[in-house]
Design an enzyme around this catalytic site. Structure first.
Site, short mmCIF file in Angstrom:
data_model
loop_
_atom_site.label_atom_id
_atom_site.label_comp_id
_atom_site.label_asym_id
_atom_site.label_seq_id
_atom_site.Cartn_x
_atom_site.Cartn_y
_atom_site.Cartn_z
N SER A 1 0.80 -1.23 0.00
CA SER A 1 0.00 0.00 0.00
C SER A 1 0.83 1.28 0.00
CB SER A 1 -0.94 0.00 1.20
OG SER A 1 -1.86 -1.07 1.06
N ASP B 1 -17.44 1.73 -2.57
CA ASP B 1 -16.64 0.50 -2.40
C ASP B 1 -17.49 -0.60 -1.79
OD1 ASP B 1 -14.83 -1.50 -1.82
OD2 ASP B 1 -13.98 -0.43 -0.11
N ASP C 1 -11.26 -6.46 -1.32
CA ASP C 1 -10.69 -5.49 -0.39
C ASP C 1 -10.63 -6.21 0.96
OD1 ASP C 1 -10.85 -2.04 -0.19
OD2 ASP C 1 -10.49 -3.28 1.59
N CYS D 1 -7.74 2.06 1.10
CA CYS D 1 -8.80 1.33 0.42
C CYS D 1 -8.29 0.69 -0.87
CB CYS D 1 -9.95 2.28 0.13
SG CYS D 1 -11.18 1.57 -0.96
#
Lengths: 630, 369
Positions: A326, A350, A363, A382
């Site tokens: 990330s 999302d 996710d 996210c």
């Protein structure tokens, strides 16, 4: 009759005497002719031969340049010590000689082992140490018995010393005895004459990269030698010139705190001063002790270092390649803004997954993050936001943008042998794979690239460099460890990389948007627990790299299997408004970035910005989770 | 006779003491010894005192021999020869080994090198032998002489000590030569020797062969067997015409010259005194030999003549072989520079020879009168 007979006989005898006399004269004339030939006609030739015998040019090895940190702390220096050396070509029975020497000075089995190893690797007629660092008493004892050991002598030698031991070993590197490959480099630089008498050469790190700066200019002594090759007296001397000193951009104290923050964990940290590109700390742990290499490392230690599963000889900062996880997201966001694919306030919904080509990209947060704009996408990390973004940007746009930030290419740091890493692109895949069906890039592969997984693999120095470029508003400096080189004779300083190499021309409002979101990470996001109560504003981003997708030759499947925990990553810069430090951290098998890497960043930034010294290695925050996860 | 002891005193005593001494021979020898002292002072100063002691002992031996009349010496010839031969046999059986050769005989109180004795004993015996045969010796006599000669030579060569064997052979050969061995036979022997050379080659020890190979190509093994010759040649050549000066020779002082106080002392001298010094040394040896030949020419008996001639030629052989090998025109054999090289035994042998020459000279008129 009798008388006449004897008279005749006497005459005959006298003739024989005359013949003998004549023979004597002929022979002596022959000798005289020989002498005249040698002493008159050939005199010049023999005169030269006698001088060649007598006078020997002995190189005087210069002091190697010092390596000091930005505040004047000495990291590598020289000291002189007596060594007991043997010239194998001038001796007959080495075993016997060493046994004899062992009666005079202390010679351990490891000294013998090292000597035999050196002998195998050595150049002809080289003088090889059997013992280093002799005490004065040992020197005196040997001198008294020297006549018994032709081909053995005491030499005053300069030794390299790394006062910190294993401290900062991966950036300093080490020197070792010259080998054939080094000789090739010396010849390429046309330095052969200058290296007469030098038996050490930089093998790794700064010692290697700046070898020819550090070496200095060899002096010469004209000495009269006896038939045993021992110097009798000095006739003339040209003094050597010490090597140039290196002043580093490294802050030794920061380096020390960063190394200690890792505790017993493996990993790397690179901290860069964004405004100059100067590297403040370059950590790769575990370290090794470079002092072991100076005298020639013995077989056992060498084996241990190379076979340890901890891989202490690998400089993780430059040669460890890890998926950024990330920590890739802020750069993706900046790409989106710069290429006009997203506006900051533009939000997505999302649901907790992203479907593409029949594949379900999940996710980590079940049920998703709800409505997610750019700020939230970074603060909460996210994944869905970036799956979509990656798809919208396309692999080649991502690749081109990340390439500008230096990802997937050598940064040009002043240490040799840096790894390239992998910045995936259609072209890269075409070159990387052999089979035609593997050469094609699939659009689905782009999706996981968006969250820093997939083929992505970068070195910590690349991540730190990208972070520093971000912190410096897109102005790129080449990262470097040496601030300036000081010429020993003139005292003149040569700055290394004083000017930026390019300006990427990012828009200030775009940078500010990313900065705001990264500050949010440390205030209310995944980095908030680690940076709770910080007296400065910092910008950060956590990351977690899946181990199974690890690329890079240094990481063998077998050693990875032992511990399948993810690598923890963290990038940060601070103070957020005018950053003076940007860093990237990888903790191998550390788990979530927030758990293992962020607390290390906190300790390092606390020291650098506030002068706070931690009392213990950075804690592992087991309770911390990646809210968005990956 | 009685009053001879009264107040005639010191002068008379001195006259008696020096009476048997031949002045020209003594002067030449003295000059050589002075040069020798200078050389030793440079090549190996620490050995100077002990060499001076050797010289003193040798002088006493010389003086004693100078007083012994030749007929007495003749009586001693056979016993000395036999003792020498027995000792050589003893060496072959019980000798001490040193540097790979069996040369020394440990007599308990001293170590003796019997081969050295043969250098004098050999010409003594052969001179006696031909004196006994008188007048014109026949071919058979020469054959017998050759046997007497070759017996000890073979024993010495087997030790192995090629240098000494050659010197003893030469000493004996000179007697035979002066006794009148016909030129035809000598020519025949020379041809035979040349023909036998290849066979002799196979009989030589490896180290002896190496020395001969080294002579022709010293650079083949510059740090090994060629080292001696290369370094001594460099020393001589670098000495030039005037030399580098006493104790200034770098080859000598920095120990590049091996064996520099014994067999290679000439290289030290030559480096430091140059071609002029070499000329001086050659002249002194030539004078010594000339005087010796003159003594031989005027000697009273056949025995004296042969002995004097042979002893004189021994000096020549020593000098020529030594300087020849040091300057690289002869193979390296262990032959010292006469009267100069360090070592008591050789010095005593050589001074004995001089003493005998003096005795022969002092007694030249006795028989003729």
């Amino acid at each position: 009759m009798e008388f006449k007979n004897s008279q005749e006989e006497l005459e005959r005898f006298r003739i024989r005497l005359a013949v003998a006399g004549g023979f004597v004269l002929v022979c002596f004339s022959l000798l005289l002719a020989r002498f005249a030939w040698l002493q008159v006609i050939q005199h010049d030739y023999y005169q030269t031969r006698a001088e060649d015998n007598r006078i020997s040019l002995v190189p005087v090895v210069p002091n190697r340049g010092l390596i000091i940190d930005r505040n004047g702390v000495v990291l590598a220096n020289d000291y002189s010590a007596y060594t007991l050396e043997i010239i194998p070509s001038k001796t007959h029975n080495l075993e016997q000689i060493i046994d004899g020497l062992a009666e005079l000075v202390d010679i351990q089995p490891k000294d013998r082992k090292r000597f035999w190893k050196l002998l195998e690797e050595s150049r002809n007629f080289e003088s090889l140490p059997i013992r280093t660092r002799l005490t004065d008493a040992e020197v005196a004892k040997f001198i008294a018995h020297r006549y018994r050991f032709p081909g053995v002598d005491i030499k005053a030698r300069l030794f390299r010393q790394y006062p910190g031991g294993p401290f900062a070993s991966h950036l300093l590197g080490y020197i070792g005895r010259v080998n054939d490959r080094d000789l090739g480099k010396i010849e390429d630089k046309e330095q052969s004459a200058n290296y007469r008498g030098t038996d050490h050469f930089g093998k790794a790190g700064l010692e290697q990269h700046y070898e020819f700066e550090l070496h200095g200019i060899t002096g010469f002594e004209q000495v009269e030698v006896d038939a045993g090759g021992r110097a009798v007296r000095t006739l003339a001397r040209t003094a050597p010139v010490a090597g140039n000193n290196l002043t580093l951009t490294i802050d030794a104290e920061l380096q020390r705190i960063a190394e200690q923050a890792f505790g017993s964990r493996r990993g790397s940290l690179v901290a860069i001063e964004p405004a100059t590109g100067g590297i403040l700390a370059l950590v790769s742990v575990p370290n090794y002790d470079p002092n072991m290499f100076v005298d020639g490392i013995d077989t056992q230690n060498w084996k241990e270092l190379n076979e340890s599963p901890e891989k202490p000889m690998v400089n993780r900062a430059l040669n460890g390649t890890y998926p950024p996880g990330s920590t890739f997201k802020p750069f993706m966001a900046l790409a989106a803004l710069t290429l006009g694919k997203r506006r900051p306030e533009q939000a997505i919904s999302d649901p907790g997954f992203f479907n593409f080509g029949g594949h379900h990209f999940r996710d980590d947060k079940k049920g998703g993050h709800g409505m997610v704009d750019m700020y939230k996408s970074i603060v909460q990390s996210c994944d869905t936001y970036y799956y979509m973004l990656a798809n919208d940007l396309g692999i080649d746009n991502i690749s081109r943008f990340m390439g500008q930030l230096g990802l997937g290419q050598r940064t040009g740091i002043d240490i040799d042998g840096e790894s390239e890493g992998v910045l995936p692109s259609q072209e890269w895949k075409r070159k990387r794979f052999k089979k035609p069906e593997q050469k094609k890039w699939f659009a689905g592969e782009t999706i996981s690239i968006g969250i820093g997984q997939g083929y992505n693999a970068y070195t910590p120095i690349q991540l730190a460099q990208a972070t520093a470029i971000l912190a410096n508003n897109g102005v790129v400096f080449r990262p470097h460890l040496v601030k300036f080189v000081t010429d020993t004779r003139s005292g003149e300083r040569t700055l290394i990389e004083p000017r930026p190499i390019r300006d990427l021309g990012f828009k200030t409002e775009h940078i500010n948007e990313i900065r705001r979101a990264m500050v949010g990470v440390n205030v209310e996001g995944t980095g908030a627990r680690a940076f709770a109560g910080a007296e400065y504003t910092s910008a950060g981003k956590t990351g977690t790299a899946q181990v199974y997708s690890l690329k890079g030759a240094e990481y063998k499947e077998s050693s990875v299997r032992k511990d399948l925990r993810d690598h923890a990553l963290f990038i940060a810069f601070a103070p957020a408004e005018v950053p003076t430090i940007a860093l990237a951290i990888v903790v191998e098998n550390g788990g979530f970035g927030a758990q293992a890497a962020a607390p290390i960043a906190r300790q390092v930034l606390d020291y650098y910005l506030l002068g706070k010294r931690p009392k213990a290695p950075a804690p592992v925050d087991e309770a911390a989770v990646e809210e968005g996860g990956e | 006779m009685n009053h001879g002891f009264s107040f005639v005193g010191v002068r008379d005593l001195a006259r008696r003491l020096f009476a048997p001494i031949d002045l020209p021979l003594m002067m030449i020898t003295g000059l050589l010894v002075l040069l020798a002292i200078a050389m030793m002072g440079s090549a190996s100063p620490e050995r100077l005192n002990s060499q001076l002691l050797n010289v003193a002992v040798a002088l006493v031996v010389m003086r004693v021999l100078a007083q012994i009349p030749p007929p007495r010496l003749m009586h001693l010839a056979v016993p000395i020869y036999l003792v020498g031969l027995l000792l050589l046999i003893a060496v072959a059986l019980f000798g001490d080994v040193s540097k790979g050769a069996r040369r020394w005989l440990n007599l308990g109180f001293m170590r003796a090198q019997p081969s050295e004795l043969m250098k004098i004993a050999m010409p003594l015996l052969l001179a006696w032998f031909f004196q006994k045969r008188e007048a014109m010796p026949r071919l058979r006599d020469f054959g017998l002489a050759a046997v007497l000669l070759l017996l000890p030579v073979a024993l010495i060569a087997r030790q192995p000590d090629l240098g000494t064997a050659l010197l003893v052979l030469a000493a004996g050969f000179y007697v035979i030569f002066f006794a009148g061995l016909s030129w035809k036979i000598m020519a025949g022997m020379a041809v035979a020797a040349l023909a036998a050379a290849p066979m002799a080659w196979t009989l030589l020890h490896d180290y002896q062969r190496n020395r001969i190979i080294t002579l022709f190509d010293p650079e083949k093994d510059p740090l090994g067997k060629g080292f001696h010759i290369i370094q001594s040649t460099i020393a001589i050549g670098s000495g030039g015409i005037l030399g580098k000066g006493w104790r200034e020779g770098t080859q000598a002082q920095l120990e590049f010259i091996p064996e520099r106080h014994t067999d290679f002392i000439f290289a030290v001298y030559s480096e430091e005194f140059g071609l002029l010094g070499n000329g001086l040394l050659l002249t002194l040896y030539a004078l010594l030999i000339g005087r010796g030949l003159m003594i031989a020419a005027n000697a009273a008996t056949l025995f004296s003549r042969l002995l004097a001639g042979a002893i004189t030629m021994i000096f020549f052989t020593y000098a020529f072989v030594n300087m020849g090998m040091v300057s690289g025109i002869l193979p390296v054999v262990g032959v010292p520079l006469p009267l100069v090289s360090y070592g008591g035994t050789a010095l005593v042998t050589l001074f004995s020879g001089i003493g005998i020459l003096m005795s022969i000279h002092g007694n030249r008129m006795l028989v003729q009168k």
